[in-house]
Design a protein around this motif. Structure first.
Motif, PDB file in Angstrom:
ATOM      1  N   GLU A  25       0.844  -1.121  -0.053  1.00 36.64           N
ATOM      2  CA  GLU A  25       0.138   0.056   0.012  1.00 36.64           C
ATOM      3  C   GLU A  25       0.770   1.419   0.114  1.00 36.64           C
ATOM      4  OE1 GLU A  25      -3.787  -0.010  -0.400  1.00 36.64           O
ATOM      5  OE2 GLU A  25      -2.953  -2.033  -0.623  1.00 36.64           O
ATOM      6  N   GLY A  27       3.661   4.226  -0.765  1.00 35.35           N
ATOM      7  CA  GLY A  27       4.105   4.958  -1.821  1.00 35.35           C
ATOM      8  C   GLY A  27       5.537   5.660  -1.383  1.00 35.35           C
ATOM      9  N   GLU A  31       3.883  10.420   0.253  1.00 36.30           N
ATOM     10  CA  GLU A  31       2.914   9.782  -0.215  1.00 36.30           C
ATOM     11  C   GLU A  31       1.787  10.785  -0.711  1.00 36.30           C
ATOM     12  OE1 GLU A  31       1.401   6.598   2.302  1.00 36.30           O
ATOM     13  OE2 GLU A  31       3.357   5.607   1.961  1.00 36.30           O
ATOM     14  N   LEU A  34       0.548   9.308  -3.992  1.00 41.24           N
ATOM     15  CA  LEU A  34      -0.169   7.944  -3.749  1.00 41.24           C
ATOM     16  C   LEU A  34      -1.735   8.763  -3.479  1.00 41.24           C
ATOM     17  CD1 LEU A  34      -0.593   5.002  -3.007  1.00 41.24           C
ATOM     18  CD2 LEU A  34       0.284   5.881  -0.673  1.00 41.24           C
ATOM     19  N   ARG A 165      10.753   4.589  -0.378  1.00 42.84           N
ATOM     20  CA  ARG A 165       9.614   4.240  -0.087  1.00 42.84           C
ATOM     21  C   ARG A 165       9.702   4.030   1.510  1.00 42.84           C
ATOM     22  NH1 ARG A 165       8.519  -0.392  -4.491  1.00 42.84           N
ATOM     23  NH2 ARG A 165       8.804   1.384  -6.492  1.00 42.84           N
ATOM     24  N   GLY A 249       2.328   5.889  -7.376  1.00 44.69           N
ATOM     25  CA  GLY A 249       2.713   6.693  -6.162  1.00 44.69           C
ATOM     26  C   GLY A 249       3.985   6.237  -5.646  1.00 44.69           C
ATOM     27  N   ARG A 250       4.627   5.268  -6.106  1.00 43.11           N
ATOM     28  CA  ARG A 250       5.713   4.438  -5.473  1.00 43.11           C
ATOM     29  C   ARG A 250       7.108   5.059  -6.041  1.00 43.11           C
ATOM     30  NH1 ARG A 250       4.299  -0.128  -2.986  1.00 43.11           N
ATOM     31  NH2 ARG A 250       5.851  -1.278  -3.714  1.00 43.11           N
ATOM     32  N   ASP A 253       7.656  11.159  -5.445  1.00 41.53           N
ATOM     33  CA  ASP A 253       6.635  11.724  -4.980  1.00 41.53           C
ATOM     34  C   ASP A 253       6.415  13.330  -5.262  1.00 41.53           C
ATOM     35  OD1 ASP A 253       4.373  11.948  -2.962  1.00 41.53           O
ATOM     36  OD2 ASP A 253       5.682  12.436  -1.401  1.00 41.53           O
ATOM     37  N   GLY A 363      -4.867   4.513  -1.755  1.00 35.39           N
ATOM     38  CA  GLY A 363      -4.077   3.974  -2.822  1.00 35.39           C
ATOM     39  C   GLY A 363      -4.193   4.431  -4.251  1.00 35.39           C
ATOM     40  N   ALA A 364      -3.379   3.453  -4.969  1.00 39.27           N
ATOM     41  CA  ALA A 364      -3.402   3.861  -6.370  1.00 39.27           C
ATOM     42  C   ALA A 364      -3.375   2.546  -7.490  1.00 39.27           C
ATOM     43  CB  ALA A 364      -2.130   4.393  -6.619  1.00 39.27           C
TER      44      ALA A 364
END
Length: 364
Positions: A25, A27, A31, A34, A165, A249-250, A253, A363-364
């Motif tokens: 979950e 990012g 985030e 994300l 991350r 989104g990982r 950012d 989330g994404a």
């Protein structure tokens, strides 16, 4: 009872180890991107038309000459085996039960691509490609996929290395001993970010498209486009399709949500190649918004892992069925008989949005 994709997410979180949940979950950075992926869909109203006789909408679409039963595919996500022991095998079974819904299998799948192909039914399989420093490894994987009946290559272009991350860093995340990339030999995979630094080729340029064509006859899509300028370069390089994506989104950012940049990219593409989008799709009406703003189809990633964690193959089928039901419901209420009826007039920007109790967007 699970009636939404958000219900599946909550059930999955309760079942998964917290560090694995964060791996799925989380990012990059704070985030912001994300969150932006999901929030972007809340900035558009749908504008229905009435008395259109749209009681039984048709959701089929054709991409790269292949019929899909709905304009939704499974985005590439590594290590489905973290969510369920059968991993991508269960994903393929669950997807096949719904019909022709494409599955993009990650380079870092937890099950062998031949095993996945054996379960595909009418599912179009695509291989997601990270181009490694050792091109022979990438070539071998592509050849195996082509021999197994895969139908396209999806080159991820936004990952010269993995993004920072923070959840994984705080958890000192490492893959469990029984989980790894089933299609790659060697070791060093336990810490994904360290492996990527060592093995991903950071010097890629657009010539990599020509290289892929030299080793395979499969269509080539690029995933990770966020500007119209890069979309134009991709078409100039001869790609067969584009996926608007910020890697859920990982990676970096602070870049926009994918839906926010979709209109610019759709203008640049101008219908010359299929245009897909991933990031933040959690409802049937999200699919309609993406198609109205220029996408031909969307991909979903994290929700599939939620379905796997909750119920294996059956969980994937149930989750996709909810998305299909929401899509057909939204189409009918908008007066849309087919996807071809979707035009930019279907959406308009939100100028104000009331507070939402029990919001389920993440989330994404």
């Amino acid at each position: 009872m699970r009636l939404t994709l958000g219900d599946f997410a909550r059930s999955a979180e309760a079942r998964l180890d917290p560090a694995i949940w964060d791996f799925f979950e989380g990012g990059a950075g704070e985030e912001r991107t994300l969150a932006a992926n999901a929030q972007a869909f809340d900035r558009w109203w749908l504008r229905p038309s009435v008395l259109r006789g749209a009681d039984r909408p048709e959701t089929a679409v054709k991409i790269l000459g292949r019929a899909w039963d709905l304009p939704v595919g499974i985005a590439p996500v590594a290590f489905h085996t973290l969510a369920h022991p059968l991993g991508e095998i269960a994903t393929a079974r669950g997807t096949a039960a719904l019909g022709s819904v494409p599955l993009v299998v990650s380079t870092f799948a937890g099950r062998r691509i031949e095993e996945v192909a054996a379960q595909r039914g009418d599912v179009p399989l695509w291989l997601q490609v990270y181009c490694l420093r050792d091109r022979s490894i990438t070539r071998s994987l592509i050849e195996r996929a082509e021999n197994a009946g895969f139908e396209a290559l999806v080159l991820t272009v936004d990952a010269p290395h993995l993004g920072r991350r923070l959840r994984d860093l705080r958890n000192d995340f490492r893959l469990p001993a029984d989980v790894g990339p089933a299609n790659l030999a060697g070791d060093g995979f336990r810490v994904p970010a360290a492996h990527a630094r060592a093995e991903f080729d950071p010097g890629l340029d657009w010539s990599v498209v020509d290289w892929l064509r030299s080793v395979s006859a499969l269509p080539v899509l690029v995933k990770g486009i966020l500007t119209g300028a890069d979309a134009a370069l991709a078409i100039g390089a001869g790609v067969d399709g584009i996926v608007v994506s910020n890697h859920g989104g990982r990676q970096l950012d602070g870049v926009p949500g994918t839906l926010d940049v979709l209109p610019e990219i759709a203008d640049a593409v101008a219908g010359r190649v299929p245009l897909l989008l991933d990031g933040g799709v959690r409802r049937g009406r999200d699919v309609l918004a993406a198609l109205a703003l220029g996408a031909d189809a969307v991909l979903v990633g994290r929700p599939v892992l939620h379905g796997l964690a909750v119920g294996g193959a059956e969980g994937v089928t149930d989750l996709l069925t909810i998305l299909l039901d929401e899509l057909t419901d939204a189409m009918s209420l908008c007066g849309l008989r087919t996807l071809a009826d979707i035009t930019p007039d279907l959406v308009r920007p939100v100028t104000s949005w009331p507070a939402r109790p029990g919001a389920e967007r993440s989330g994404a």
